[in-house]
Design an enzyme around this catalytic site. Structure first.
Site, PDB file in Angstrom:
ATOM      1  N   CYS A 249       0.777  -1.227   0.076  1.00  0.00           N
ATOM      2  CA  CYS A 249      -0.166   0.192   0.036  1.00  0.00           C
ATOM      3  C   CYS A 249       0.811   1.240   0.016  1.00  0.00           C
ATOM      4  CB  CYS A 249      -0.910   0.097   1.210  1.00  0.00           C
ATOM      5  SG  CYS A 249       0.131   0.152   2.929  1.00  0.00           S
TER       6      CYS A 249
ATOM      7  N   ASP B 110       9.260  33.181 -27.068  1.00  0.00           N
ATOM      8  CA  ASP B 110      10.312  33.860 -27.885  1.00  0.00           C
ATOM      9  C   ASP B 110      10.207  33.894 -29.376  1.00  0.00           C
ATOM     10  OD1 ASP B 110      13.165  34.958 -28.046  1.00  0.00           O
ATOM     11  OD2 ASP B 110      13.682  32.915 -29.101  1.00  0.00           O
TER      12      ASP B 110
END
Length: 748
Positions: free
Chosen positions: A18, A434
């Site tokens: 678990c 850019d």
């Protein structure tokens, strides 16, 4: 003395049941000297360990924490995947065997109890029969439930508690209570002499079945990695001593000459030096159109040669190829945890002890205040709480979605570096782009030459090509290519000097040669006169004007245009439709920037930005509480990419761009950027659904198991039903995560 950092060690973990196991295993490994980091992927039960520690020491640390581990030692990604699949297949078959054994006893017992007779002990015959059933159930516990009890015992020895602890306590309590009734029925009230052997057998069978189905479903989350590995060619045709030899790709050496015919895959990375062809790169970049390759062009592993035969020189082989690095990056990203996943790990660490306390409190309440037989109600409620509360679903919620989401992104040509970037990308509010090579093609061409004091265009191109031949800027390459295309020889220059954000200078026959923007001319006191108006007209038509001056006198203006990518306009519109503010940064002049911004639909832009100022723009937006994404080429924009909340590098995947940003877009299209954000949002949404489902399951299930409905409705949950619910809660999470595989980003 510094040690050279080794390649990451990957381990298969056995016995992790678990989410609470994850933190314990990571903590144990991190305590080993020489380990830099350890990240466990609970979804596929593997751990990736970085550092200089030996695998033997790491495995010992895992074993000391109560788990088992084996090293994945395969040479290639394909072998490692096959090794993992074989281990999972064996585990799946083992779980199925355990399921069949347990349910073959549990189901008949349950049918008997429901439809045929009472499961109570009063007579000697009933003692004998149920005693034999108890022995058979013990055998089931030792065979089919053995791994649960061993895991619980190891956790106990290490002062821990996990899923195995809850299952062992639940089923063990039911069995011990039943055997006490069989052995000493007279000690219990008549109405309390009910045995629960069927509950023990059914719970073990159902949980094994749930784990088996989970293992089966987990395999589907690795489909993306399998497809990437499947792109690799098995063999390569190399030319050695004038002969064509077909050899395994593992034996291809650097600088080998590799021949590829139409219809064959490119086996390693290289540079074409003979022939030409078109290459289908869609499997890596997501770009459907084949790319033409000529002498000097790069070719990438896994892409498909479509038309002509080529011979190329191998430049990257083995683990250094672009595809191998991509596979490695995807696997690392699948192992990483987004911040939302760490929350689940923290909760899981305290969850199991809390459930054990709740089970004890529930039993005490029933025993002291419940109706008769109070002891039976106490045992049933405690057992049911322990069984229903196993936090498997909680542990699987995040890593399952991350594995599928990262894999899905890779199939679309989007490489996500880590879980944190995956989560943060979904929250981006401002995206900086850019201009050159991002919005535009990054392949500028000379469009205009305006003579001022020069004699002819040939003189202008010879001088400008001479000075720009020392530069790697895209605009410089456009000048050099234009001169080459016209057969003009570049004039030799000396003492080259690049002036950041302005241009370049050099010497020709002792005279200063300048080539750059208006700022450079102003700094060097070059008289522009009325020519600035001509440059302005060029700029307003999305062309970049550059000034060439020699010996203090302006010779010419050269205009270069970088075409806008065909799909930039629609991709930017997609970003804006999703509520993201789009900003363009460029070192170009304001007029050119304004023209490009207008064409692509960007309202906010900053022109004449120095490279070092891009990071400042990112910081400025962050101070305005924006979550900032920065998109550039991954090299020149490195400071801004690093500072942004998420850095996106546009590259072919064959250079440093793969390693330089949080997310790499393999294809040049900005649609990849919009896809990355869409996949990020879909993945985070899926994680939240899984976590919500896991939490709700436990929040609702635990009170039901404890018996809150009994006083009003007379309902007390059966431990067998709790076992079934617990087993299939994990399967629900896995199935929901696999829905992401069907996700498709909409380009329009």
């Amino acid at each position: 003395m510094n040690q050279t950092k080794k390649s990451p060690i990957q381990l298969n973990i056995l016995g992790a049941g678990c989410a609470s196991c994850v933190g314990k295993i990571e903590k144990a490994i991190s305590s080993v000297e020489g380990v830099d980091s350890a990240e466990m992927n609970f979804a596929d039960r593997t751990v990736l360990v970085n550092g200089n520690a030996s695998a033997e020491l790491i495995i010992k640390a895992v074993e000391s924490a109560g788990y088992n581990a084996t090293q994945i030692q395969a040479e290639s990604a394909e072998d490692a995947m096959n090794e993992k699949e074989q281990a999972d297949l064996q585990h799946y078959k083992s779980l199925l065997r355990h399921t069949i054994i347990a349910l073959s006893v549990g189901i008949p017992l349950m049918i008997y109890g429901l439809f045929i007779g009472e499961m109570t002990v009063s007579t000697l015959l009933e003692q004998t029969v149920w005693g034999l059933v108890g022995v058979v159930t013990l055998a089931i516990m030792l065979i089919s439930g053995r791994h649960f009890y061993i895991g619980a015992w190891k956790s106990f020895l290490n002062h821990n508690a996990n899923m195995d602890t809850l299952i062992a306590l639940g089923t063990g309590t039911a069995w011990v209570y039943s055997m006490l009734i069989v052995a000493f029925p007279q000690l219990f009230p008549e109405m309390a002499r009910h045995v629960y052997f069927e509950a023990t057998a059914m719970i073990i069978g159902l949980i094994n079945l749930g784990l088996a189905l989970e293992v089966k479903a987990r395999g589907k989350t690795s489909e993306a990695i399998k497809r990437l590995i499947g792109l690799q060619a098995k063999t390569a045709r190399v030319i050695r001593d004038g002969k064509d030899l077909d050899i395994d790709i593992a034996h291809v050496l650097l600088n080998d000459h590799v021949k590829v015919r139409p219809g064959e895959k490119i086996p390693v990375d290289g540079v074409v030096f003979e022939g030409n062809s078109t290459i289908d790169e869609s499997m890596l970049t997501g770009e459907p159109m084949p790319v033409e390759k000529v002498i000097g062009d790069d070719v990438v592993t896994g892409t498909l040669n479509k038309s002509g035969s080529i011979i190329f020189k191998a430049t990257r082989v083995g683990k250094d190829t672009a595809l191998a690095r991509i596979i490695s990056m995807v696997k690392r990203a699948q192992n990483s945890k987004p911040p939302i996943g760490r929350l689940a790990d923290v909760i899981a660490a305290y969850f199991v002890p809390a459930i054990m306390i709740i089970a004890i409190v529930s039993a005490m309440v029933w025993f002291n205040f419940g109706p008769e037989p109070s002891s039976v109600f106490a045992i049933v409620s405690a057992t049911t709480v322990l069984i229903i509360a196993c936090p498997c679903a909680l542990g699987l919620a995040t890593p399952m979605s991350v594995m599928v989401g990262v894999g899905k992104a890779a199939e679309s040509g989007v490489l996500i570096r880590n879980g944190e970037a995956l989560q943060t990308a979904s929250k981006i509010t401002a995206m900086i782009l850019d201009k050159t090579g991002t919005i535009t093609e990054g392949k500028p061409q000379v469009t205009d030459i305006i003579l001022v004091n020069a004699d002819c265009e040939e003189q202008v191109l010879a001088l400008s090509a001479g000075i720009e031949s020392h530069s790697e800027h895209p605009l410089a390459q456009a000048i050099v290519e234009s001169a080459n295309d016209r057969g003009i020889e570049a004039i030799d220059t000396e003492h080259f000097n690049a002036i950041s954000g302005k241009g370049v200078e050099a010497e020709v026959d002792g005279q200063i040669l300048l080539f750059g923007n208006l700022k450079l001319m102003q700094d060097k006191n070059i008289d522009i006169g009325f020519n600035e108006a001509k440059a302005q007209v060029l700029a307003e038509n999305a062309k970049t004007p550059m000034y060439l001056a020699l010996a203090g006198q302006l010779l010419a203006i050269i205009a270069v245009s970088d075409p806008i990518k065909p799909d930039s306009i629609e991709a930017i519109a997609r970003l804006k439709r999703s509520g993201i503010k789009v900003i363009m940064l460029t070192g170009d002049n304001k007029a050119t920037a304004a023209a490009v911004a207008k064409k692509v639909g960007i309202d906010d832009f900053f022109a004449e930005v120095m490279p070092e100022d891009k990071a400042n723009k990112v910081a400025e937006l962050q101070q305005q509480n924006e979550v900032v994404g920065m998109t550039g080429d991954g090299i020149n924009d490195a400071p801004a990419l690093a500072l942004a909340d998420v850095g996106f590098a546009i590259g072919t995947g064959t250079d440093v761009a793969i390693e330089s940003a949080d997310v790499t877009l393999m294809r040049g299209s900005l649609h990849g950027l919009a896809d990355a954000i869409a996949i990020s949002k879909a993945t985070l949404r899926n994680i939240k659904q899984n976590l919500f489902g896991a939490f709700i399951y436990n929040v609702a299930g635990i009170p039901l198991a404890a018996g809150v409905l009994f006083p009003v409705f007379g309902i007390l949950l059966n431990p067998v039903i709790a076992g079934a619910a617990m087993a299939f809660s994990s399967l629900t999470v896995v199935s929901n995560a696999n829905r992401l595989r069907l996700f498709k980003a909409k380009e329009h």
